[in-house]
Enzyme design. Structure first.
Site, mmCIF file in Angstrom:
data_model
loop_
_atom_site.group_PDB
_atom_site.id
_atom_site.type_symbol
_atom_site.label_atom_id
_atom_site.label_comp_id
_atom_site.label_asym_id
_atom_site.label_seq_id
_atom_site.Cartn_x
_atom_site.Cartn_y
_atom_site.Cartn_z
ATOM 1 C CE1 TYR A 1 0.322 -7.787 5.779
ATOM 2 C CE2 TYR A 1 -1.778 -7.941 6.936
ATOM 3 C CZ TYR A 1 -0.965 -7.313 6.015
ATOM 4 O OH TYR A 1 -1.424 -6.216 5.329
ATOM 5 C CB SER B 1 -2.947 -4.088 7.977
ATOM 6 O OG SER B 1 -4.074 -4.923 7.747
HETATM 7 P P1 NAP Z 1 0.568 -5.969 -3.351
HETATM 8 O O1 NAP Z 1 -0.418 -5.709 -4.430
HETATM 9 O O2 NAP Z 1 0.918 -7.382 -3.006
HETATM 10 O O3 NAP Z 1 1.902 -5.157 -3.679
HETATM 11 C C1 NAP Z 1 3.004 -5.233 -2.828
HETATM 12 C C2 NAP Z 1 4.115 -4.354 -3.354
HETATM 13 O O4 NAP Z 1 5.203 -4.410 -2.424
HETATM 14 C C3 NAP Z 1 4.662 -4.802 -4.702
HETATM 15 O O5 NAP Z 1 4.935 -3.642 -5.448
HETATM 16 C C4 NAP Z 1 5.959 -5.522 -4.327
HETATM 17 O O6 NAP Z 1 6.954 -5.397 -5.335
HETATM 18 C C5 NAP Z 1 6.400 -4.718 -3.125
HETATM 19 N N1 NAP Z 1 7.298 -5.430 -2.213
HETATM 20 C C6 NAP Z 1 7.077 -6.563 -1.524
HETATM 21 N N2 NAP Z 1 8.130 -6.878 -0.762
HETATM 22 C C7 NAP Z 1 9.052 -5.900 -0.965
HETATM 23 C C8 NAP Z 1 10.356 -5.645 -0.471
HETATM 24 N N3 NAP Z 1 10.936 -6.471 0.423
HETATM 25 N N4 NAP Z 1 11.013 -4.549 -0.906
HETATM 26 C C9 NAP Z 1 10.444 -3.707 -1.788
HETATM 27 N N5 NAP Z 1 9.209 -3.888 -2.300
HETATM 28 C C10 NAP Z 1 8.524 -4.973 -1.890
HETATM 29 O O7 NAP Z 1 0.093 -5.315 -1.968
HETATM 30 P P2 NAP Z 1 -0.938 -4.146 -1.615
HETATM 31 O O8 NAP Z 1 -2.246 -4.774 -1.323
HETATM 32 O O9 NAP Z 1 -0.853 -3.009 -2.571
HETATM 33 O O10 NAP Z 1 -0.342 -3.716 -0.189
HETATM 34 C C11 NAP Z 1 0.432 -2.557 0.020
HETATM 35 C C12 NAP Z 1 0.518 -2.321 1.511
HETATM 36 O O11 NAP Z 1 -0.801 -2.216 2.039
HETATM 37 C C13 NAP Z 1 1.196 -3.448 2.283
HETATM 38 O O12 NAP Z 1 1.988 -2.917 3.316
HETATM 39 C C14 NAP Z 1 0.023 -4.211 2.870
HETATM 40 O O13 NAP Z 1 0.373 -4.908 4.040
HETATM 41 C C15 NAP Z 1 -0.949 -3.097 3.135
HETATM 42 N N6 NAP Z 1 -2.345 -3.528 3.243
HETATM 43 C C16 NAP Z 1 -3.005 -4.083 2.188
HETATM 44 C C17 NAP Z 1 -4.318 -4.492 2.345
HETATM 45 C C18 NAP Z 1 -5.124 -5.105 1.243
HETATM 46 O O14 NAP Z 1 -6.260 -5.547 1.510
HETATM 47 N N7 NAP Z 1 -4.632 -5.163 0.021
HETATM 48 C C19 NAP Z 1 -4.950 -4.334 3.588
HETATM 49 C C20 NAP Z 1 -4.235 -3.773 4.630
HETATM 50 C C21 NAP Z 1 -2.940 -3.372 4.456
HETATM 51 P P3 NAP Z 1 7.408 -6.647 -6.278
HETATM 52 O O15 NAP Z 1 6.191 -7.019 -7.073
HETATM 53 O O16 NAP Z 1 8.500 -6.106 -7.098
HETATM 54 O O17 NAP Z 1 7.797 -7.747 -5.307
#
Ligand code: NAP
Length: 248
Positions: free
Chosen positions: A157, A143
């Site tokens: 985080y 991130s």
């Molecule tokens: P999201 O919409 O909250 O989705 C998170 C996903 O991770 C869900 O499918 C969830 O599954 C799964 N998950 C959470 N904890 C888990 C675990 N312990 N084991 C297996 N699966 C798990 O998040 P996102 O925004 O797509 O983020 C994806 C990645 O991008 C993350 O690493 C996040 O830190 C990174 N990121 C996101 C942003 C942003 O602005 N969105 C920015 C920078 C980085 P369940 O629903 O089944 O729990």
């Protein structure tokens, strides 16, 4: 031979977008999720309807026994793993460091750091040419928070993503001569449900003025960078990062 990819945390958001793009590029895909079984099943059905191959596997990447079972399921049901996307990540409600409990820190680091490292370990055991494997590629989803620090929101985080960056550099050097490339993407403000998990669904709207491109990004824009790093077009790229953040 069909290439096999495992994408963690793939029931929605960036993970689900990466699943769709990987399937379009011909990968057989393992859709890992923790608890959103219905969303994962729907995604698998969508891939199958488009003629692709996918399976959904519930596993908490923070639990070593779950991770081992997850990779064994991929071995048995899809075959030789050639790509891993360590995408599963969590954040907790916005707070200052002075009010963060040890339990909170443990939850965040267990998924974001230990989960990433455990999954990478299992991938290396299978991909390493020194262990009879055929090589492969790993992309860690870090991130921009690793560089920005996320004060008054989630420094825990941000620090966990800093650990992911350091792990990416170290592992890439360790397995550079074993046929495995290890890289990371650093997304900025991406339009997913994650911001609601932090307690502010409208976070992108509030912060988009701080982005040089004046907007949030999409999960598809991050998926494109991930798939490029996994592809042969990135054959000499390892230990490196793509910031997908509109310049933030
Ligand atoms: P999201 O919409 O909250 O989705 C998170 C996903 O991770 C869900 O499918 C969830 O599954 C799964 N998950 C959470 N904890 C888990 C675990 N312990 N084991 C297996 N699966 C798990 O998040 P996102 O925004 O797509 O983020 C994806 C990645 O991008 C993350 O690493 C996040 O830190 C990174 N990121 C996101 C942003 C942003 O602005 N969105 C920015 C920078 C980085 P369940 O629903 O089944 O729990």
């Amino acid at each position: 031979m069909t290439r096999v990819i495992l994408i963690t945390g793939a029931s929605r958001g960036i993970g689900a977008a990466t699943v769709r793009l990987a399937a379009q590029r011909g990968y057989a895909v393992c859709v890992n999720y923790r608890s959103s079984a219905e969303a994962a099943r729907t995604l698998v059905a969508e891939i199958e309807q488009s003629g692709g191959r996918a399976i959904a596997v519930a596993a908490d990447v923070a639990l070593e026994s779950d991770v081992i079972r997850l990779f064994r399921t991929v071995d048995n049901e899809l075959g030789t793993l050639s790509a891993l996307v360590n995408n599963a990540g969590i954040l907790e409600p916005q707070a200052d460091v002075d009010s963060m409990s040890a339990a909170r820190l443990q939850r965040v680091f267990a998924t974001n750091v230990f989960g990433t490292m455990l999954c990478a370990r299992e991938a290396v055991l299978r991909m390493s040419t020194k262990r009879g494997g055929s090589g492969g590629a790993i992309v860690n989803v870090s991130s921009m928070a690793a560089r920005l620090g996320s004060p008054h929101e989630y420094v825990d985080y941000a620090a966990s993503k800093g650990a992911v960056d350091t792990f990416t550099i170290g592992l890439s050097k360790e397995v550079g001569d074993a046929g495995i490339r290890v890289n990371a993407v650093r997304p900025g403000l991406i339009d997913t449900d994650m911001h609601a998990s932090g307690g502010e669904p409208g976070r992108i709207e509030r912060l988009k003025g701080s982005v040089p491109m004046q907007r949030g990004g999409t999960a598809d824009e991050v998926a494109n960078a991930i798939l490029w790093l996994l592809s042969d077009e990135a054959s000499y790229a390892t230990g490196t990062f793509i910031d997908v953040s509109g310049g933030r």
